[in-house]
Design a protein around this motif. Structure first.
Motif, PDB file in Angstrom:
ATOM      1  N   PHE A 225      -8.211  -0.204 -20.235  1.00 44.42           N
ATOM      2  CA  PHE A 225      -7.114  -1.135 -20.757  1.00 44.42           C
ATOM      3  C   PHE A 225      -7.128  -2.399 -20.289  1.00 44.42           C
ATOM      4  CE2 PHE A 225      -4.616   3.029 -22.399  1.00 44.42           C
ATOM      5  CZ  PHE A 225      -5.897   3.268 -23.308  1.00 44.42           C
ATOM      6  N   SER A 226      -7.918  -2.832 -19.288  1.00 45.55           N
ATOM      7  CA  SER A 226      -7.919  -4.172 -18.681  1.00 45.55           C
ATOM      8  C   SER A 226      -6.628  -4.467 -17.898  1.00 45.55           C
ATOM      9  CB  SER A 226      -8.046  -5.203 -19.599  1.00 45.55           C
ATOM     10  OG  SER A 226      -9.445  -4.967 -20.370  1.00 45.55           O
ATOM     11  N   LEU A 227      -6.202  -3.299 -17.367  1.00 45.38           N
ATOM     12  CA  LEU A 227      -5.000  -3.383 -16.473  1.00 45.38           C
ATOM     13  C   LEU A 227      -5.452  -3.546 -15.138  1.00 45.38           C
ATOM     14  CD1 LEU A 227      -2.702  -0.803 -18.223  1.00 45.38           C
ATOM     15  CD2 LEU A 227      -2.295  -3.271 -18.460  1.00 45.38           C
ATOM     16  N   GLN A 228      -4.447  -3.635 -14.230  1.00 48.86           N
ATOM     17  CA  GLN A 228      -4.731  -3.709 -12.650  1.00 48.86           C
ATOM     18  C   GLN A 228      -4.955  -2.491 -12.055  1.00 48.86           C
ATOM     19  OE1 GLN A 228      -1.862  -6.823 -10.659  1.00 48.86           O
ATOM     20  NE2 GLN A 228      -0.943  -6.531 -12.620  1.00 48.86           N
ATOM     21  N   TRP A 229      -6.236  -2.108 -12.214  1.00 50.61           N
ATOM     22  CA  TRP A 229      -6.811  -0.691 -11.797  1.00 50.61           C
ATOM     23  C   TRP A 229      -7.088  -0.704 -10.330  1.00 50.61           C
ATOM     24  CZ3 TRP A 229     -11.612  -0.235  -9.507  1.00 50.61           C
ATOM     25  CH2 TRP A 229     -12.497  -1.267  -9.584  1.00 50.61           C
ATOM     26  N   LYS A 230      -7.537  -2.031  -9.614  1.00 52.48           N
ATOM     27  CA  LYS A 230      -7.642  -1.982  -8.384  1.00 52.48           C
ATOM     28  C   LYS A 230      -6.378  -2.093  -7.648  1.00 52.48           C
ATOM     29  CE  LYS A 230     -11.996  -4.606  -8.228  1.00 52.48           C
ATOM     30  NZ  LYS A 230     -12.801  -5.866  -7.887  1.00 52.48           N
ATOM     31  N   GLN A 231      -5.236  -2.632  -8.253  1.00 51.46           N
ATOM     32  CA  GLN A 231      -3.890  -2.532  -7.689  1.00 51.46           C
ATOM     33  C   GLN A 231      -3.291  -1.140  -7.907  1.00 51.46           C
ATOM     34  OE1 GLN A 231      -2.483  -4.683  -5.923  1.00 51.46           O
ATOM     35  NE2 GLN A 231      -0.249  -4.790  -5.989  1.00 51.46           N
ATOM     36  N   ALA A 232      -3.570  -0.426  -8.837  1.00 54.00           N
ATOM     37  CA  ALA A 232      -3.149   0.993  -8.909  1.00 54.00           C
ATOM     38  C   ALA A 232      -3.801   1.893  -7.833  1.00 54.00           C
ATOM     39  CB  ALA A 232      -3.701   1.367 -10.294  1.00 54.00           C
ATOM     40  N   ILE A 233      -4.941   1.530  -7.536  1.00 52.61           N
ATOM     41  CA  ILE A 233      -5.526   2.297  -6.395  1.00 52.61           C
ATOM     42  C   ILE A 233      -4.652   1.927  -4.976  1.00 52.61           C
ATOM     43  CG2 ILE A 233      -7.692   2.657  -4.866  1.00 52.61           C
ATOM     44  CD1 ILE A 233      -9.176   2.229  -7.386  1.00 52.61           C
ATOM     45  N   ALA A 234      -4.432   0.741  -5.125  1.00 57.52           N
ATOM     46  CA  ALA A 234      -4.128   0.317  -3.585  1.00 57.52           C
ATOM     47  C   ALA A 234      -2.438   1.148  -3.621  1.00 57.52           C
ATOM     48  CB  ALA A 234      -4.056  -1.256  -3.516  1.00 57.52           C
ATOM     49  N   MET A 235      -1.823   0.962  -4.695  1.00 63.25           N
ATOM     50  CA  MET A 235      -0.481   1.392  -4.446  1.00 63.25           C
ATOM     51  C   MET A 235      -0.420   2.864  -4.320  1.00 63.25           C
ATOM     52  SD  MET A 235       1.438  -1.087  -4.571  1.00 63.25           S
ATOM     53  CE  MET A 235       0.184  -2.087  -3.694  1.00 63.25           C
ATOM     54  N   VAL A 236      -1.184   3.602  -5.029  1.00 62.97           N
ATOM     55  CA  VAL A 236      -1.391   5.107  -4.592  1.00 62.97           C
ATOM     56  C   VAL A 236      -1.628   5.479  -3.171  1.00 62.97           C
ATOM     57  CG1 VAL A 236      -2.714   7.161  -5.041  1.00 62.97           C
ATOM     58  CG2 VAL A 236      -2.218   5.746  -7.030  1.00 62.97           C
ATOM     59  N   LYS A 237      -2.631   4.576  -2.531  1.00 62.24           N
ATOM     60  CA  LYS A 237      -2.704   4.703  -1.105  1.00 62.24           C
ATOM     61  C   LYS A 237      -1.564   4.341  -0.409  1.00 62.24           C
ATOM     62  CE  LYS A 237      -7.905   3.897  -1.348  1.00 62.24           C
ATOM     63  NZ  LYS A 237      -8.764   3.125  -0.871  1.00 62.24           N
TER      64      LYS A 237
END
Length: 325
Positions: A225-237
């Motif tokens: 969906f062209s959202l911030q997927w890299k940031q999603a990974i970072a926030m999960v970690k």
């Protein structure tokens, strides 16, 4: 391969009709059984230690009973006609998932906010959360809605579908019983700390893998969906394990990262203030559109998991090692 079509039919049935009020829902029956078993236990166990030991009976009776009763029902239907058994299994699995119900609940709040009716938005939110909503401003209503939709992707969609893929309707229904037990007796308060500990622990165990699967799926769908997927990974970690629940922080932190928002903060429960750890960075202010995007993530994750799950099941079946019971 019948199992694959049963899963897809159940998902489509839920997407089409959800949980209509005119159709009796198994969770209502589970709730009544839980209350009766609780009363029976409390009548016989009068000490904290006794309640703690007896607390093990709740998931054994309710979850185990749900599995056995569902299995016997399907066995009876199959004895009448295979198509009756397939139809019953489709309906039963559909009752364990709630894609439409969760999506509709979120969009109802979104609709009220878009029309400028904050009072109705607060009321709609109060129907799906335990926190006080009477005095929330719009950003806090948005936060509560996003948190609820994100958290419930696990126990309303991914977990029951995963157990359905492994063990059909009987195992999916047993999971729903565990989840219902946790919502009714799994509280860390004076009344339920002893009686509900086993139910709460079992729910944590049952959702451990689904919660982490959900975080991964949310990341993939965020990229789609062209959202911030890299940031999603970072926030999960960074943030997932800050949540008081061992599982809820994973979908919430993934959504927070994907949307560039911060979740968590102060919540009020019957006038008592409780602080929940922050998740995500406040790159932008919370607004109604975040609810709509979160419901899109919910739908995307639900479809993606169904595709991947049934594909894996098909490969296993083709290899001669079907997991279906």
């Amino acid at each position: 391969m019948t199992a694959i079509w049963v899963i897809w039919a159940a998902v489509l049935l839920d997407l089409l009709i959800g949980d209509p009020r005119w159709l009796p829902h198994p969770v209502i029956g589970m709730g009544k059984v839980i209350r009766r078993v609780e009363g029976w236990i409390r009548h016989r166990a009068t000490t904290a230690q006794g309640l703690k030991r007896a607390g093990i009976l709740l998931p054994v009776i309710v979850a185990g009973g749900s599995f056995v009763l569902t299995w016997l029902l399907l066995l009876l239907c199959a004895a009448i006609h295979p198509w009756l058994a397939w139809g019953a299994e489709i309906v039963l699995i559909a009752t364990t998932i709630a894609v439409k119900g969760l999506r509709d609940a979120g969009l109802e709040v979104y609709s009220h906010l878009c029309s400028g009716n904050l009072a109705k938005a607060r009321y709609s939110l109060s129907m799906v959360v335990g926190r006080d909503t009477d005095h929330l401003d719009e950003p806090e209503v948005v936060r509560g809605t996003v948190e609820t939709v994100a958290e419930n992707i696990v126990d309303a969609v991914i977990a029951p579908l995963l157990f359905a893929l492994i063990g059909g309707a009987p195992l999916a229904m047993a999971y729903r019983a565990v989840n219902t037990l946790d919502s009714m007796v799994g509280y860390k308060n004076e009344k339920y700390e002893s009686l509900g500990w086993a139910s709460a622990r079992l729910d944590d165990i049952a959702n451990w893998i689904p919660a982490r699967l959900t975080a991964g799926l949310l990341t993939v769908v965020a990229a789609m969906f062209s959202l911030q997927w890299k940031q999603a990974i970072a926030m999960v970690k960074r943030d997932a394990r800050k949540h008081p629940s061992p599982n809820s922080g994973f979908p919430e932190s993934a959504v927070a990262g994907a949307l560039g928002i911060r979740l968590g903060g102060e919540n009020s429960y019957q006038g008592v203030i409780s602080f929940r750890a922050y998740m995500g960075d406040p790159e932008c202010a919370l607004h109604a559109e975040h609810i709509r995007v979160t419901t899109r993530l919910l739908l995307g994750v639900s479809i993606l998991f169904t595709v991947l799950g049934t594909a894996v099941l098909g490969l296993i079946t083709a290899a001669g090692g079907a997991l279906w019971l």
